[in-house]
Design an enzyme around this catalytic site. Sequence first.
Site, mmCIF file in Angstrom:
data_model
loop_
_atom_site.group_PDB
_atom_site.id
_atom_site.type_symbol
_atom_site.label_atom_id
_atom_site.label_comp_id
_atom_site.label_asym_id
_atom_site.label_seq_id
_atom_site.Cartn_x
_atom_site.Cartn_y
_atom_site.Cartn_z
ATOM 1 N N CYS A 1 5.722 -0.040 7.093
ATOM 2 C CA CYS A 1 5.434 1.123 6.246
ATOM 3 C C CYS A 1 6.657 1.426 5.406
ATOM 4 C CB CYS A 1 5.103 2.317 7.141
ATOM 5 S SG CYS A 1 4.693 3.824 6.235
ATOM 6 N N LEU A 2 6.436 1.724 4.138
ATOM 7 C CA LEU A 2 7.558 2.080 3.266
ATOM 8 C C LEU A 2 8.248 3.353 3.749
ATOM 9 C CD1 LEU A 2 5.993 1.196 -0.195
ATOM 10 C CD2 LEU A 2 7.966 0.103 0.871
ATOM 11 N N GLY B 1 0.836 -1.197 0.000
ATOM 12 C CA GLY B 1 0.000 0.000 0.000
ATOM 13 C C GLY B 1 0.866 1.240 0.000
ATOM 14 N N HIS C 1 -4.539 2.371 7.657
ATOM 15 C CA HIS C 1 -3.142 2.826 7.674
ATOM 16 C C HIS C 1 -2.913 3.893 6.600
ATOM 17 C CE1 HIS C 1 1.366 1.785 7.818
ATOM 18 N NE2 HIS C 1 1.251 2.480 6.691
ATOM 19 N N GLU C 2 -3.456 3.648 5.401
ATOM 20 C CA GLU C 2 -3.234 4.595 4.289
ATOM 21 C C GLU C 2 -4.039 5.885 4.476
ATOM 22 O OE1 GLU C 2 -0.755 3.928 2.571
ATOM 23 O OE2 GLU C 2 -0.597 1.778 2.962
ATOM 24 N N HIS D 1 -2.133 8.186 6.604
ATOM 25 C CA HIS D 1 -1.105 8.961 5.877
ATOM 26 C C HIS D 1 -1.684 10.248 5.301
ATOM 27 C CE1 HIS D 1 2.502 6.514 5.898
ATOM 28 N NE2 HIS D 1 1.865 5.441 5.443
ATOM 29 N N GLN E 1 3.224 9.927 0.905
ATOM 30 C CA GLN E 1 4.539 9.305 1.031
ATOM 31 C C GLN E 1 5.476 9.640 -0.124
ATOM 32 O OE1 GLN E 1 2.478 5.333 1.866
ATOM 33 N NE2 GLN E 1 4.426 5.087 2.918
HETATM 34 C C1 QAP Z 1 1.019 -0.581 4.888
HETATM 35 O O1 QAP Z 1 3.120 -1.175 4.038
HETATM 36 C C2 QAP Z 1 0.639 -1.755 5.733
HETATM 37 O O2 QAP Z 1 9.801 -1.873 6.378
HETATM 38 C C3 QAP Z 1 1.792 -0.912 3.646
HETATM 39 O O3 QAP Z 1 11.754 -2.449 4.662
HETATM 40 C C4 QAP Z 1 1.573 -2.676 6.186
HETATM 41 O O4 QAP Z 1 3.725 -1.829 2.002
HETATM 42 C C5 QAP Z 1 -0.643 -1.907 6.099
HETATM 43 C C6 QAP Z 1 7.800 -2.316 3.372
HETATM 44 C C7 QAP Z 1 1.188 -3.754 6.966
HETATM 45 C C8 QAP Z 1 -1.034 -2.977 6.864
HETATM 46 C C9 QAP Z 1 -0.132 -3.904 7.283
HETATM 47 C C10 QAP Z 1 8.145 -2.057 4.672
HETATM 48 C C11 QAP Z 1 8.819 -2.635 2.480
HETATM 49 C C12 QAP Z 1 6.423 -2.235 2.887
HETATM 50 C C13 QAP Z 1 9.455 -2.118 5.092
HETATM 51 C C14 QAP Z 1 4.043 -1.631 3.143
HETATM 52 C C15 QAP Z 1 10.469 -2.427 4.193
HETATM 53 C C16 QAP Z 1 10.136 -2.684 2.881
HETATM 54 C C17 QAP Z 1 5.403 -1.800 3.652
HETATM 55 CO CO CO Z 2 2.594 3.526 5.419
#
Ligand code: QAP
Ligand code: CO
Length: 168
Positions: A92-93, A46, A134-135, A138, A51
Site C-alpha cells: 500500500c502506498l 491503485g 483493498h481500495e 480505504h 489516501q
Molecule cells: C494496492 O498498492 C494493492 O510499499 C495498491 O514502497 C497492492 O499501489 C492491491 C507501493 C497489492 C493489491 C495488491 C507500495 C509503492 C504501491 C510500497 C500499491 C512502496 C511503493 C502500492
Molecule cells: Co492501499
Amino acid sequence: MAILDILEFPDPRLRTIAKPVAVVDDEVRQLVDDMFETMYEAPGIGLAATQVNVHKRVVVMDLSEDRSEPRVFINPEFEVLTDEMGQYQEGCLSVPGFYENVDRPQRVKINAQDRDGQPYELVAEGLLAVCIQHECDHLNGKLFVDYLSTLKRDRIKKKLEKLHRQNA
Ligand code: QAP
Ligand code: CO
C-alpha cells in the site's frame, strides 16, 4: 494536474469514512486526474481518495505493465460471488516498504461509476478483485495491516513512526 501528498499509516485521517459522490462534475474529474498523476508517479497500481486526504468515494487503478489501462471507480461497491478465498501479498502506498499476505474472496461483482458518472458493472477475479477490495477498504477507513496480527501491525506502526520522526 498535481501530485498530491499521500497519508501514511498510522495517520488517523486514514480512518475517515469517505462520503458518496453525488454528482461527477469537473471538480471530481480534476481529483481523478490528480490521483492518477500521484499514483503513476509513486508508482502504484491503485489509490483511494482517502489516501490523499480527500474523503470522497473515488478510486483510481492501473494494473497494466505499461500503465495504459487507467480505471476509475466512483462510488464503488462490491458483492462477494464465491466462498473461495485467495491469498495475495499486498502492499500500500500508505504503508510504504511493507508487504504481507492477506486472504480475500476470489470473485466479486463491482458496481461503480466512470469519470462521466456513467454506472457500470464488472465481475473481477485475480489482482483486480484483490485491488478493488483493498481500495474499497480505504474508503471505509480500513487498511490491509488491519488483517494482520496485532504484533505484526504494531511492528509496522513503530517502524513507520520512527521513519516519520527522522523525516520531520
Ligand atoms: C494496492 O498498492 C494493492 O510499499 C495498491 O514502497 C497492492 O499501489 C492491491 C507501493 C497489492 C493489491 C495488491 C507500495 C509503492 C504501491 C510500497 C500499491 C512502496 C511503493 C502500492
Ligand atoms: Co492501499
